[in-house]
Write an enzyme that holds these catalytic residues in place. Structure first.
Site, PDB file in Angstrom:
ATOM      1  N   CYS A 142      20.827  65.339 104.742  1.00 53.60           N
ATOM      2  CA  CYS A 142      20.635  65.836 106.103  1.00 53.60           C
ATOM      3  C   CYS A 142      20.643  64.659 107.072  1.00 53.60           C
ATOM      4  CB  CYS A 142      19.342  66.627 106.227  1.00 53.60           C
ATOM      5  SG  CYS A 142      17.864  65.637 105.915  1.00 53.60           S
ATOM      6  N   CYS A 196      18.262  61.753 106.438  1.00 52.80           N
ATOM      7  CA  CYS A 196      18.770  60.759 105.484  1.00 52.80           C
ATOM      8  C   CYS A 196      19.707  59.777 106.192  1.00 52.80           C
ATOM      9  CB  CYS A 196      19.516  61.439 104.342  1.00 52.80           C
ATOM     10  SG  CYS A 196      18.529  62.602 103.382  1.00 52.80           S
ATOM     11  N   ASP A 199      50.576  60.039 135.552  1.00 55.16           N
ATOM     12  CA  ASP A 199      51.637  59.072 135.764  1.00 55.16           C
ATOM     13  C   ASP A 199      52.918  59.900 135.962  1.00 55.16           C
ATOM     14  OD1 ASP A 199      53.169  56.720 135.626  1.00 55.16           O
ATOM     15  OD2 ASP A 199      53.530  57.038 133.494  1.00 55.16           O
ATOM     16  N   ASP A 212      51.836  56.940 129.682  1.00 52.83           N
ATOM     17  CA  ASP A 212      52.652  56.684 128.495  1.00 52.83           C
ATOM     18  C   ASP A 212      51.972  55.752 127.511  1.00 52.83           C
ATOM     19  OD1 ASP A 212      52.844  54.230 129.692  1.00 52.83           O
ATOM     20  OD2 ASP A 212      54.967  54.375 130.179  1.00 52.83           O
ATOM     21  N   ASP A 251      50.384  51.945 131.516  1.00 56.43           N
ATOM     22  CA  ASP A 251      49.231  52.604 132.124  1.00 56.43           C
ATOM     23  C   ASP A 251      47.926  52.260 131.416  1.00 56.43           C
ATOM     24  OD1 ASP A 251      50.678  54.199 134.113  1.00 56.43           O
ATOM     25  OD2 ASP A 251      51.497  55.256 132.390  1.00 56.43           O
TER      26      ASP A 251
END
Length: 993
Positions: free
Chosen positions: A55, A58, A661, A866, A870
């Site tokens: 869980c 742990c 863009d 792209d 960018d």
């Protein structure tokens, strides 16, 4: 130790606007805003397999143990896949261990994990290289050792370069560098600045690995014989031998050698007849999951063998007079046969079948935490040992009339084991996406041997893992493509939907790239392998998804913070429940009629206390986020949308503003010259010869369009040779200039021409205005400082761009277009697609500034670009979306990578993230609501008014059901469908010839 801050800067490159931006560098790594990174100490990423976690408590214990070590930058624990990923400074971790040497630091971390009670194993295959990347550069002009020394000195002086090898014979340099400090384009520029012409051969690590199975490996000195034989091969970097498994792992350079050479070397080594083949496909994760499922199924079935008789004796046989009379036969005093049988049957369930809960509790308490095992152990022990007390007292007293709870402890353990069995089966389905991707790789391939004329000399079927770089593979109709590569012969249609999500088959011919794992639909192809093994697109996608599923969403911190206090609080509440009911019974705080038949006030209080303890479920909280993230990222991958983890999902669902863009995002990204206007008297062929000779030095899409058009002008030559360009220079954001045939050539936008103090004639201004009004880009050409011509270049809009923008508006997402192109073209494109806010003539760094401005006004911003020019904006945005990535899926700057050049996938990414996060919310509502309602009901809050009492076994069933239900709720995401508005769009591709 000095600390330096890394800043993302735009490297030198030409940018004539969005359409003209020239990608001279790949995406930069993404760092949290404001984080100082020590670039003196090199950090390492290591992955560990951790078994025994059940869980989030742990996971928290493991994470805490790792972070106690000095030098740990980050530790992420994935309880679903039993993994821990650690980012650390090896030097500091070594100091903590008072020892040095290869692998010591990973061993220190492993021991720290095992010290808190879990088994940990280092996963060698996924250890990241220590912030080191290698690139190979072709350096033309190296003619002597002096040139080599000069190149080496210049490269070594660059900050971030770690090691250099320069080969005079091949005119190549191999440079190891820190990608966090510099980029390979820095290296190319440094060589060009001292007069060498350079070309990038490879920018990646270029290291392969293969596991081979060798029969007879453990006999005599065979290991040394084989190792010596392999070490003589060029390109072999590391050899690891495991005689127990008859396994040899070899790291090598794919450009120099390959697995078939290793097999040949092994089989010819020494006098012994070794037999080598590719090691059976290792599916360790799936094997571990299958073993876990088998273990729980087996344990559950064994528990039923004992629990069903206990249940029958306690609940059924008492209503059958003949059997009941036998069971009620007294053995000693008030002790009867039925109680003895229940004691005998429940003891193996409690201590043998239920042993895992004891060991789990012990390990949890030893490391200073508490988990679900502690609650189960306390609850079942309370029921079992009270029953033992009741039985022993009945045996020793002729008057004692007690009630046992043996059925409670045995049924509780059996029901919880059933719940865990169902839970691990459900969790296994959450990682189906990776398993399906791995299954795409074909098992075999047809290897061709060709002569110098391309004729087939032989065909051989081999294991696909034995394919080497530059091998020629034959792909039959209906077969899977065995490796990434280039088609060298044949034409066909290839179904790439399993990789890119693109439903339509793609036409493939000579020189077209193909992706391994895709399906050849018709026609025979011969493919030259270019990327094999871990370098393949399929392997990169799998690694990206695995990394995404490991990354925690910020909302997970909420569950982690609760889980630390959850179990201790539940123990206090259950003890308080027992005490309150017990004291109420002792002091007659409720009518005796409330006490069920055959019970007393103590037993009633004990039952309420046990029920309150075992109904609480910390696991449901811990599973709420990771299961949804795992399924969501897997579904995204199947749709061609690669989401890099929970952080990206959480940010994407909040997006209310998207910046687009233009080139390659809203437009096709394949510009074409559609009109040429000469303002001076000049032969068209001569004009294009000059500008093509200039533009061929650039890789920008616009430059390529100009060069391609120039080739069409000179149709009489198949492969025209252009004049040499001297003094070539790129002017960022404007254009290029060079000297061709002793004539000064300047090509670029209006701003460049004016900055160079070159007058633009009136008819040129009119032509530019007309071009921009038609959503075209106007490029001015100056020869010897006179504007000689204007090129009109068009980049068509992507199909359904307008519809996609309209759908985003209906989703209440603001749309903005930021481009480096001129205002006229930008406004025309924006008007055509329906975007009202436009920012034109913006450089890459200015796009990033615009992102920050919008964030400052309260928007959650996504940047769609792209993934190359960018990068600054992608990094600055809350969510960076790289569109049109194709097989280039290693875009570090983006949070989401779209495999197709499809704008519709932007909507899919946003919609899927919203659906996934709503599922996470639903999981939390269910997990928290279950505990908030379930614990009071189990504690008997409703008992006074309604008589409703939840037996411990029923409370345990509810607890088990809560975890299973959360996982199943996440699995419902597998039924995700794209928005109906997208399904209604007619999607047609546009092909630019």
């Amino acid at each position: 130790m000095a600390t330096k801050f890394l800043a993302l800067t735009c490297l030198r490159g030409e940018n004539r606007g969005d359409l003209l931006a020239r990608p001279h560098y790949p995406s930069m790594p993404k760092y949290p805003k404001g984080v100082a990174v020590d670039v003196k100490g090199t950090d390492v990423k290591a992955m560990f397999s951790v078994t025994g976690m059940t869980c989030s408590a742990c996971a928290g214990s493991v994470e805490k143990a790792i972070k106690r070590l000095p030098g740990i930058l980050e530790a992420v624990v994935d309880v679903l896949n039993n993994r821990a990923q650690v980012l650390f400074y090896p030097t500091l971790v070594n100091i903590a261990a008072f020892s040095f040497g290869s692998g010591v630091e990973e061993e220190t971390i492993r021991e720290a994990i095992e010290d808190v009670g879990f088994q940990a194993t280092l996963i060698e295959d996924v250890i990241n290289e220590r912030s080191s990347q290698v690139c190979r550069i072709q350096i033309n002009g190296i003619s002597c050792t002096s040139c080599c020394c000069t190149a080496k000195i210049v490269l070594q002086a660059i900050h971030g370069v770690q090691r250099i090898q320069v080969a005079l014979e091949t005119e190549e340099a191999e440079v190891y560098y820190d990608p966090k400090i510099l980029n390979y384009s820095h290296l190319l520029e440094a060589m060009e600045d001292i007069g060498f012409q350079t070309m990038l051969i490879s920018a990646g690590e270029d290291v392969g690995k293969i596991d081979l199975k060798v029969d007879g490996l453990g006999a005599g000195n065979s290991m040394q014989i084989i190792e010596n034989s392999l070490q003589t091969l060029p390109g072999v970097q590391a050899i690891e031998i495991d005689p127990k498994l008859d396994k040899i792992s070899i790291s090598f350079k794919p450009s120099m050698t390959g697995p078939r050479k290793f097999i040949k070397a092994i089989e010819s080594a020494g006098s012994e007849n070794f037999k080598a083949l590719a090691y059976p496909q290792g599916k360790q994760k799936e094997t571990h999951r299958e073993d876990e499922i088998k273990k729980y199924r087996s344990t559950f079935l064994w528990s039923l063998v004992f629990t069903i008789p206990v249940f029958l004796i306690s609940m059924i046989f008492m209503y059958i007079p003949i059997i009941n009379s036998q069971l009620d036969t007294k053995v000693v005093n008030r002790l009867n046969v039925g109680e003895v049988l229940k004691w005998m049957l429940s003891t193996p369930v409690q201590f043998i079948i239920g042993r895992r809960f004891y060991t789990g509790s012990y390990e949890a308490l030893r490391r200073g935490s508490a988990n679900m095992d502690v609650l189960i152990a306390l609850g079942t022990n309370a029921a079992y040992f009270y029953s033992v007390y009741s039985v022993l007292r009945a045996a020793g007293s002729p008057d004692f009339e007690g009630t046992d709870f043996f059925e409670t402890s045995s049924m509780l353990i059996s029901i919880i084991l059933l719940g865990k069995y169902l839970e691990v089966m459900a969790k296994a389905k959450t990682s189906d996406a990776i398993a399906k991707l791995m299954d795409l790789e074909p098992e075999t391939a047809i290897l061709l041997t060709l002569d110098d004329h391309g004729n087939i000399l032989s065909e051989e079927e081999i294991d696909s893992r034995l394919i080497q770089k530059n091998d020629v593979i034959k792909i039959l109709p209906g077969a899977k493509v065995a490796s990434d590569g280039l088609v060298i012969w044949g034409t066909s249609h290839v179904n790439e939907s399993m990789i890119t999500g693109e439903a339509r088959p793609v036409t493939k011919g000579v020189d077209d790239p193909v992706i391994g794992g895709t399906i050849n639909e018709n026609g025979v192809l011969r493919v030259k392998a270019t990327r094999v093994g871990s370098d393949s697109a399929l392997s990169q996608i799998v690694r990206l998804i695995e990394s995404a599923q490991l990354a925690k969403a910020p909302v997970q911190k909420f569950a982690d913070s609760i889980s630390r206090y959850f179990v201790p609080l539940v123990i206090i509440l259950s003890f308080s429940t027992w005490l309150a009911w017990f004291l109420a019974g002792v002091f007659h705080g409720y009518p005796e009629s409330w006490i069920p038949h055959s019970m007393d006030s103590f037993q009633l209080a004990l039952q309420f206390g046990i029920s309150a303890m075992v109904i609480a479920c910390p696991c449901a909280l811990g599973l709420a986020t990771p299961t949804a993230v795992m399924v969501g990222t897997g579904v995204g991958a199947s749709q061609g949308v690669l989401i890099k983890g929970g952080q990206a999902l959480e940010s994407a669902h909040k997006v209310n503003c998207i910046i687009f863009d233009k080139t390659g995002t809203l437009t096709i990204g394949k510009p074409v010259v559609i009109k040429t206007t000469l303002l001076k008297s000049m032969v068209l062929q001569d004009f294009y010869e000059l500008i093509a000779a200039t533009e061929m030095n650039s890789e920008h899409p616009l430059a390529k369009a100009i060069v391609e058009y120039a080739k069409k002008i000179r149709e009489d030559e198949e492969d025209p040779v252009w004049p040499e360009a001297r003094a070539f220079e790129s002017i960022t954001g404007y254009g290029v200039k060079a000297t061709i045939k002793n004539r000064e050539i300047i090509i670029g936008n209006k701003s460049l021409i004016l900055d160079q103090n070159i007058a633009i004639p009136v008819d040129g201004e009119l032509m530019l205005a007309e071009t921009e009004a038609m959503a075209q880009t106007g490029i001015l050409v100056s020869i010897d400082r006179e504007v000689t011509g204007i090129l009109a270049i068009s980049d068509p809009l992507k199909p359904n761009a307008r519809e996609v923008i309209s759908i985003l508006k209906s989703m209440k997402v603001r749309n903005i277009m930021v481009t480096g192109d001129n205002w006229g073209t930008a406004n025309s494109i924006a008007k055509e697609v329906g975007i009202k806010t436009v920012i034109a003539e913006a450089r890459p760094e200015e796009k990033a500034e615009k992102v920050k401005e919008l964030q400052a006004t309260g928007f959650t911003v996504a940047m769609v670009g792209d993934g190359v020019n960018d990068s600054p904006a992608l990094v600055a945005a809350d969510v960076g979306i790289a569109i049109g990535a194709g097989t280039d899926i290693a875009i570090e700057a983006a949070d989401i990578v779209l495999m197709r050049s499809s704008l519709e996938d932007v909507i899919t990414a946003i919609d899927l993230s919203r659906k996934t996060f709503s599922r996470i919310r639903l999981n939390y509502i269910w997990a928290l609501g279950y505990n908030i309602i379930g614990i009071p009901v189990a504690a008997g809050v409703l008992f006074p008014g309604t008589g409703l009492r939840l037996p411990p076994w029923a409370a345990g069933a509810a607890m088990a059901a809560s975890s299973v239900s959360v996982v199943l709720c996440s699995l419902l995401l597998k039924n995700y469908r794209r928005p109906k508005k997208l399904e209604n769009l007619n999607i047609h591709g546009i092909k630019i010839e």
